[in-house]
Design an enzyme around this catalytic site. Structure first.
Site, PDB file in Angstrom:
ATOM      1  CG  HIS A 121       5.270   7.586 -13.635  1.00 39.42           C
ATOM      2  ND1 HIS A 121       4.191   7.170 -12.888  1.00 39.42           N
ATOM      3  CD2 HIS A 121       5.836   8.610 -12.947  1.00 39.42           C
ATOM      4  CE1 HIS A 121       4.113   7.893 -11.783  1.00 39.42           C
ATOM      5  NE2 HIS A 121       5.099   8.775 -11.794  1.00 39.42           N
ATOM      6  CG  ASP A 122       2.251   4.378 -14.637  1.00 41.44           C
ATOM      7  OD1 ASP A 122       2.296   3.231 -15.107  1.00 41.44           O
ATOM      8  OD2 ASP A 122       3.001   4.764 -13.713  1.00 41.44           O
ATOM      9  N   GLY A 139       2.266  11.942 -13.390  1.00 43.10           N
ATOM     10  CA  GLY A 139       2.024  10.516 -13.453  1.00 43.10           C
ATOM     11  C   GLY A 139       0.550  10.149 -13.384  1.00 43.10           C
TER      12      GLY A 139
END
Length: 282
Positions: A121-122, A139
């Site tokens: 994520h991200d 992340g």
């Protein structure tokens, strides 16, 4: 109409360009958009709010757009955005973002992503990168353009990888990697500049010389980080900028000529160092 294998399941709300190909037993969710010329191999799952650009080649057995592996994620409709002309080999996992940042995981264009790569994520993955087999990006990792990450390497969350850098096989990366550097070993250490990569991208002798000076200031001169940045900013930068048709280093095998100048290379390095949050690989 897109070419969809009879065994594939594509939600009617998904938006696929008419030139998209979807292989057998793949599943595509309602919030997915796929651009012209992209091919999706068999047994892939593409879900979530995922946007995929043009001319990507997605091989079999990939999971694209699943929710973040983050216990704080509460089901918010975050996104995954993938650019153009990427090669994504088998068994990769790309997750959507979280609201801890802008809510978007971003993958650029022209990347070569090998098997079993995880993009959490991200993450912000630039363009023209190479991620070898089993590279794992935790992340919030940021990876600059033209970076190379060796096989079985793990990148700690929030780490930034500079443009044109190279991480050797099985790197354990818990600190930021400055642009243009080659790092490897256990514990990880900066060994030299990524000379082969720079030559293959047509960097001139003047630009390579300046990058060597920056490496020396950062790692060989006994200066603090702040002192090294000041010394880099004082380097002569009056060499002319080079266009994409610049004359490459003599004898180099050229993959692409990357436009730039000594001034732009110094700015790239000093801005990266000034923003480093986890410290840099020593």
């Amino acid at each position: 109409m897109a070419t969809i294998h009879p065994t594939a399941i594509v939600d009617p709300a998904a938006e696929l360009h008419e030139s998209v190909t979807v292989g057998a037993y793949s599943l595509i969710g309602p919030h997915v958009r796929i651009g012209a010329g992209t091919t999706v191999g068999p047994h892939c799952v593409i879900e979530g709010h995922t946007t995929i650009g043009q001319d990507n080649r997605i091989f079999q057995f990939n999971s694209i757009g699943a929710i973040p592996q983050d216990i704080s994620h509460g089901g918010e409709p975050t996104q995954l955005v993938i650019g153009d002309r990427n090669t994504i080999r088998e068994f990769c996992t790309f997750n959507t973002g979280t609201l801890k940042e802008e809510g978007i995981t971003r993958v650029g264009s022209d990347n070569w992503i090998m098997a079993y790569v995880h993009i959490a994520h991200d993450v912000r993955l630039g363009s023209h990168t190479i991620l070898a087999n089993n590279a794992t990006l935790a992340g919030h990792v940021h990876v600059g353009d033209w970076a190379v990450i060796g096989g079985l390497s793990g990148i700690h969350q929030f780490v930034h990888i500079g443009a044109h850098s190279m991480i050797g096989f099985q790197g354990h990366v818990a600190q930021d990697v400055p642009p243009f550097m080659t790092v490897e070993g256990n514990p990880l250490a900066a060994r030299a500049i990524n000379l082969t990569g720079l030559r293959r991208r047509g960097f001139s002798a003047a630009r390579i010389s300046a990058i060597k000076q920056m490496h020396k200031l950062l790692y060989r001169s006994g200066l603090t980080l702040e002192q090294a940045i000041d010394a880099m900013n004082a380097l002569p930068t009056d060499a002319p900028a080079e266009a994409e048709t610049a004359t490459p280093v003599q004898g180099a095998r050229i993959e692409a000529v990357v436009a730039g100048s000594v001034a732009s290379d110094v700015a790239l390095m000093t801005e990266f160092l000034a923003q480093a949050k986890r410290g840099i690989v020593r």
